[in-house]
Design an enzyme around this catalytic site. Structure first.
Site, PDB file in Angstrom:
ATOM      1  N   SER A  15       0.806  -1.220   0.000  1.00 29.14           N
ATOM      2  CA  SER A  15       0.000   0.000   0.000  1.00 29.14           C
ATOM      3  C   SER A  15       0.841   1.273   0.000  1.00 29.14           C
ATOM      4  CB  SER A  15      -0.882  -0.005   1.237  1.00 29.14           C
ATOM      5  OG  SER A  15      -1.398   1.267   1.452  1.00 29.14           O
ATOM      6  N   SER A  17      -1.048   4.081   0.624  1.00 26.91           N
ATOM      7  CA  SER A  17      -1.852   4.885   1.542  1.00 26.91           C
ATOM      8  C   SER A  17      -1.178   4.976   2.895  1.00 26.91           C
ATOM      9  CB  SER A  17      -3.247   4.268   1.715  1.00 26.91           C
ATOM     10  OG  SER A  17      -3.989   4.458   0.548  1.00 26.91           O
ATOM     11  N   LYS A  66     -15.064  -3.057  -1.822  1.00 24.10           N
ATOM     12  CA  LYS A  66     -15.812  -1.792  -1.682  1.00 24.10           C
ATOM     13  C   LYS A  66     -17.331  -1.956  -1.758  1.00 24.10           C
ATOM     14  CE  LYS A  66     -12.121   1.252  -3.165  1.00 24.10           C
ATOM     15  NZ  LYS A  66     -11.531   2.081  -4.215  1.00 24.10           N
ATOM     16  N   ASP A 102     -13.722   8.238  -2.954  1.00 21.89           N
ATOM     17  CA  ASP A 102     -13.260   8.105  -4.353  1.00 21.89           C
ATOM     18  C   ASP A 102     -13.996   9.106  -5.242  1.00 21.89           C
ATOM     19  OD1 ASP A 102     -11.468   6.036  -3.923  1.00 21.89           O
ATOM     20  OD2 ASP A 102     -12.889   4.443  -4.453  1.00 21.89           O
TER      21      ASP A 102
HETATM   22  P1  NDP Z   1     -12.867  -4.387  -7.993  1.00 22.95           P
HETATM   23  O1  NDP Z   1     -12.256  -5.648  -7.523  1.00 22.95           O
HETATM   24  O2  NDP Z   1     -14.136  -3.918  -7.385  1.00 22.95           O
HETATM   25  O3  NDP Z   1     -13.089  -4.470  -9.611  1.00 22.95           O
HETATM   26  C1  NDP Z   1     -12.084  -4.948 -10.459  1.00 22.95           C
HETATM   27  C2  NDP Z   1     -12.468  -4.645 -11.909  1.00 22.95           C
HETATM   28  O4  NDP Z   1     -11.394  -5.087 -12.767  1.00 22.95           O
HETATM   29  C3  NDP Z   1     -13.709  -5.388 -12.380  1.00 22.95           C
HETATM   30  O5  NDP Z   1     -14.366  -4.602 -13.345  1.00 22.95           O
HETATM   31  C4  NDP Z   1     -13.114  -6.641 -13.026  1.00 22.95           C
HETATM   32  O6  NDP Z   1     -13.944  -7.270 -13.978  1.00 22.95           O
HETATM   33  C5  NDP Z   1     -11.904  -6.055 -13.712  1.00 22.95           C
HETATM   34  N1  NDP Z   1     -10.866  -7.035 -14.017  1.00 22.95           N
HETATM   35  C6  NDP Z   1      -9.962  -7.555 -13.152  1.00 22.95           C
HETATM   36  N2  NDP Z   1      -9.149  -8.413 -13.805  1.00 22.95           N
HETATM   37  C7  NDP Z   1      -9.560  -8.434 -15.096  1.00 22.95           C
HETATM   38  C8  NDP Z   1      -9.110  -9.126 -16.262  1.00 22.95           C
HETATM   39  N3  NDP Z   1      -8.071  -9.959 -16.224  1.00 22.95           N
HETATM   40  N4  NDP Z   1      -9.753  -8.892 -17.438  1.00 22.95           N
HETATM   41  C9  NDP Z   1     -10.800  -8.032 -17.497  1.00 22.95           C
HETATM   42  N5  NDP Z   1     -11.270  -7.351 -16.409  1.00 22.95           N
HETATM   43  C10 NDP Z   1     -10.655  -7.545 -15.229  1.00 22.95           C
HETATM   44  O7  NDP Z   1     -11.728  -3.272  -7.841  1.00 22.95           O
HETATM   45  P2  NDP Z   1     -11.869  -1.675  -7.773  1.00 22.95           P
HETATM   46  O8  NDP Z   1     -12.977  -1.241  -8.652  1.00 22.95           O
HETATM   47  O9  NDP Z   1     -11.859  -1.245  -6.366  1.00 22.95           O
HETATM   48  O10 NDP Z   1     -10.466  -1.238  -8.429  1.00 22.95           O
HETATM   49  C11 NDP Z   1     -10.257  -1.380  -9.834  1.00 22.95           C
HETATM   50  C12 NDP Z   1      -8.965  -0.660 -10.245  1.00 22.95           C
HETATM   51  O11 NDP Z   1      -9.088   0.748  -9.995  1.00 22.95           O
HETATM   52  C13 NDP Z   1      -7.759  -1.123  -9.449  1.00 22.95           C
HETATM   53  O12 NDP Z   1      -6.653  -1.209 -10.328  1.00 22.95           O
HETATM   54  C14 NDP Z   1      -7.513  -0.030  -8.438  1.00 22.95           C
HETATM   55  O13 NDP Z   1      -6.152   0.102  -8.176  1.00 22.95           O
HETATM   56  C15 NDP Z   1      -8.032   1.207  -9.178  1.00 22.95           C
HETATM   57  N6  NDP Z   1      -8.551   2.245  -8.259  1.00 22.95           N
HETATM   58  C16 NDP Z   1      -7.779   3.360  -8.047  1.00 22.95           C
HETATM   59  C17 NDP Z   1      -8.233   4.390  -7.244  1.00 22.95           C
HETATM   60  C18 NDP Z   1      -7.391   5.609  -7.057  1.00 22.95           C
HETATM   61  O14 NDP Z   1      -7.611   6.344  -6.088  1.00 22.95           O
HETATM   62  N7  NDP Z   1      -6.445   5.883  -7.922  1.00 22.95           N
HETATM   63  C19 NDP Z   1      -9.538   4.318  -6.557  1.00 22.95           C
HETATM   64  C20 NDP Z   1     -10.279   3.103  -6.859  1.00 22.95           C
HETATM   65  C21 NDP Z   1      -9.781   2.105  -7.665  1.00 22.95           C
HETATM   66  P3  NDP Z   1     -14.928  -8.492 -13.548  1.00 22.95           P
HETATM   67  O15 NDP Z   1     -16.064  -7.854 -12.799  1.00 22.95           O
HETATM   68  O16 NDP Z   1     -15.337  -9.087 -14.840  1.00 22.95           O
HETATM   69  O17 NDP Z   1     -14.104  -9.412 -12.674  1.00 22.95           O
END
Ligand code: NDP
Length: 297
Positions: A15, A17, A66, A102
């Site tokens: 992390s 954070s 989340k 966020d």
């Molecule tokens: P979640 O676990 O809730 O969601 C993950 C997402 O990624 C889903 O849409 C999932 O699709 C998709 N995914 C994961 N692996 C694959 C793959 N191999 N192929 C296609 N789709 C894939 O995570 P979050 O929404 O919390 O976070 C998502 C990203 O956003 C992370 O990388 C995180 O670091 C970033 N983030 C950054 C923030 C910032 O402050 N900069 C704030 C929030 C998030 P499926 O549903 O089909 O599994």
């Protein structure tokens, strides 16, 4: 007594954070410690239950919890309820309040990405998890008129659209299947492309082929690194931004919720930059094993 704030996620080992929040507590003389709790989904409810004692100021919640954490708190703020996702928890006595900072972080990022141009009205979002929900809500609030969500598992994208049915009643919000030809035709029509998947977080992969990117695009990757998507977008002369600003501002808002104090933004930003130079990735993921490169702009 030293108060505790925890980041609950899976994984959380690397992390960023922690670096920015601990420095902020120390700077303001707040006797608190920021800890990383790696909890798989099955341990989430117990972990959240532990936060109800006086020891804790609250928590951050990250990938992949989340959405799952929503029914585990006692009250949701407007943003948390509107998005159906919680990234920050505070305590009111034994009661837990779920927030979504966020949304505030995304607002700063989209404003920076768009710069002096007029705010566009159309966007393509890749991903439908907790982060994507904050993005969709932010775009609705910015007055976007057409937002297309692509997700690997279509049903999750459809669930997101259903969740926003009322808030987005005045506009077109649609989930579409993850097929390259459909993504291509939507990217050709749009101005804003946002990656809210975790593709690119732990490997040097892009969610979309480089040929689909064009020079009119504004591309935001929520991942806090110069991902392949951002490098491809730069090569196509698109405007790009990574997730650093969003991470900083969601963290600053969370800090204020826990402490009641304004966050020392400059210090937090420099701690993030330091940690990043040390090769770490975002609070939401693991490093690739290579030093992360400078923020894409
Ligand atoms: P979640 O676990 O809730 O969601 C993950 C997402 O990624 C889903 O849409 C999932 O699709 C998709 N995914 C994961 N692996 C694959 C793959 N191999 N192929 C296609 N789709 C894939 O995570 P979050 O929404 O919390 O976070 C998502 C990203 O956003 C992370 O990388 C995180 O670091 C970033 N983030 C950054 C923030 C910032 O402050 N900069 C704030 C929030 C998030 P499926 O549903 O089909 O599994």
């Amino acid at each position: 007594m030293t108060k505790r704030v925890v980041l609950i996620g899976h994984p959380v080992a690397h992390s960023l954070s922690g670096a920015m929040q601990q420095a902020a507590f120390d700077e303001l003389g707040i006797d608190a410690r920021y800890e990383l709790w790696d909890k798989p989904p099955i341990e989430l409810a117990d972990a959240v239950g532990e936060l109800r004692t006086d020891e804790f100021l609250g928590a951050n919640v990250t990938i992949p919890h989340k959405e799952r954490v929503v029914p585990m708190v006692d009250r949701l703020t407007e943003e948390a309820s509107a998005t159906g996702a919680v990234n920050t928890i505070t305590r009111e006595g034994k009661r837990l309040v779920g927030h979504n900072t966020d949304v505030a972080g995304f607002k700063v990022a989209i404003d920076k990405l768009v710069g002096r141009q007029k705010m566009p009205k159309q966007a393509v979002i890749l991903g439908a998890g907790g982060g994507a929900r904050a993005v969709v809500y932010g775009l609705i609030r910015e007055g976007f008129q057409r937002v297309i969500v692509f997700n690997r598992h279509l049903h999750r994208g459809e669930g997101l659209v259903k969740h926003f049915a009322r808030t987005a009643a005045h506009m077109e919000l649609r989930a579409m299947p993850w097929h390259e030809s459909i993504i291509e035709s939507e990217i050709a029509k749009t101005k804003v492309l946002i990656n809210a998947t975790s593709i690119g977080l732990t490997s040097d992969m892009s969610p979309v082929p480089a040929e689909l990117l064009h020079d009119e695009l504004l591309v935001l990757d929520l991942i806090y690194a110069k991902t392949r998507l951002l490098r491809d977008a730069q090569a196509a002369s698109a405007t790009t931004l990574d997730g650093e600003l969003m991470l900083l501002h969601q963290g600053a808002a969370a800090f204020t919720l826990w402490t009641g104090e304004p966050a020392p933004l400059d210090l937090m930003q420099s701690k993030l930059a330091e940690a990043r130079a040390g090769g770490l990735r975002s609070a939401e993921g693991e490093p690739t094993g290579e030093p992360a490169v400078a923020a894409a702009e």
